[in-house]
Motif scaffolding. Structure first.
Motif, short mmCIF file in Angstrom:
data_model
loop_
_atom_site.label_atom_id
_atom_site.label_comp_id
_atom_site.label_asym_id
_atom_site.label_seq_id
_atom_site.Cartn_x
_atom_site.Cartn_y
_atom_site.Cartn_z
N THR A 53 7.80 69.12 6.18
CA THR A 53 6.73 69.68 6.99
C THR A 53 6.05 68.58 7.79
N ILE A 54 5.38 69.00 8.87
CA ILE A 54 4.61 68.05 9.68
C ILE A 54 3.33 68.75 10.13
N SER A 55 2.22 68.05 9.98
CA SER A 55 0.94 68.64 10.33
C SER A 55 0.58 68.30 11.78
N SER A 56 -0.50 68.90 12.24
CA SER A 56 -0.97 68.62 13.60
C SER A 56 -1.44 67.18 13.76
N SER A 57 -1.73 66.52 12.65
CA SER A 57 -2.11 65.09 12.70
C SER A 57 -0.93 64.19 12.38
N ASP A 58 0.28 64.78 12.39
CA ASP A 58 1.54 64.04 12.19
C ASP A 58 1.76 63.57 10.76
N THR A 59 1.06 64.15 9.82
CA THR A 59 1.36 63.86 8.42
C THR A 59 2.63 64.61 8.03
N THR A 60 3.56 63.89 7.43
CA THR A 60 4.84 64.50 7.06
C THR A 60 4.98 64.58 5.55
N ASN A 61 5.81 65.52 5.13
CA ASN A 61 6.09 65.71 3.72
C ASN A 61 7.55 66.09 3.59
N TYR A 62 8.27 65.47 2.67
CA TYR A 62 9.69 65.73 2.50
C TYR A 62 10.01 66.08 1.06
N SER A 63 11.03 66.91 0.90
CA SER A 63 11.57 67.13 -0.43
C SER A 63 12.32 65.88 -0.85
N ASP A 64 12.54 65.75 -2.14
CA ASP A 64 13.26 64.57 -2.64
C ASP A 64 14.66 64.49 -2.03
N SER A 65 15.29 65.65 -1.85
CA SER A 65 16.67 65.64 -1.33
C SER A 65 16.71 65.26 0.15
N ALA A 66 15.60 65.45 0.85
CA ALA A 66 15.57 65.16 2.28
C ALA A 66 15.14 63.71 2.58
N LYS A 67 14.42 63.11 1.67
CA LYS A 67 13.90 61.76 1.91
C LYS A 67 15.03 60.77 2.17
N GLY A 68 14.87 60.00 3.23
CA GLY A 68 15.85 58.98 3.57
C GLY A 68 17.02 59.48 4.40
N ARG A 69 17.21 60.79 4.47
CA ARG A 69 18.32 61.34 5.25
C ARG A 69 17.84 62.21 6.42
N PHE A 70 16.72 62.90 6.23
CA PHE A 70 16.21 63.82 7.25
C PHE A 70 14.91 63.27 7.83
N THR A 71 14.69 63.54 9.10
CA THR A 71 13.45 63.15 9.76
C THR A 71 12.89 64.34 10.53
#
Length: 122
Positions: A53-71
């Motif tokens: 997810t990405i917020s209007s202030s550009d804060t991002t959150n990733y699942s463990d499986s997505a970290k390091g591979r997805f942006t």
């Protein structure tokens, strides 16, 4: 109302890359703001899980499986977000859905897109 459309899914080989797009169209005049957009995925018989997810202030959150591979990234001007996926694995095969969270007259709402299929297979 906020109309959500995803695109960019398809068939890719393991180790390959793919970029998904999600565009949010605001059709109500009093939609105050879109405060978060994100990607979720779901395979048949399973629950829909967070990818990023990405917020209007550009804060991002990733699942463990997505970290390091997805942006995840976004374009303010077009209410559009992207999910750049690298090093795709067979377990990434799923329908990817975009979720848009927005406020209307001070009340929070959310809208889902129809989903786009991602298949990782040789």
């Amino acid at each position: 109302q906020v109309h959500v459309v995803e695109s960019g899914g398809g068939l890719v080989q393991p180790g390959g890359s793919l970029r998904l797009s999600c565009a949010a169209s605001v059709t109500l005049p009093n939609v105050e703001r879109i405060y978060e957009m994100g990607w979720y995925r779901q395979t048949p018989g399973k629950q829909r899980d967070l990818v990023a997810t990405i917020s209007s202030s550009d804060t991002t959150n990733y699942s463990d499986s997505a970290k390091g591979r997805f942006t995840i990234s976004r374009s303010d001007a077009k209410n559009t977000i992207y999910l750049q996926m690298h090093d795709l694995k067979s377990e990434d095969t799923s329908v990817y859905f975009c979720l848009v969270k927005w406020t209307y007259d001070g009340v929070q709402h959310s809208s889902w897109g129809q989903g786009t299929q991602v298949t990782v297979s040789s």
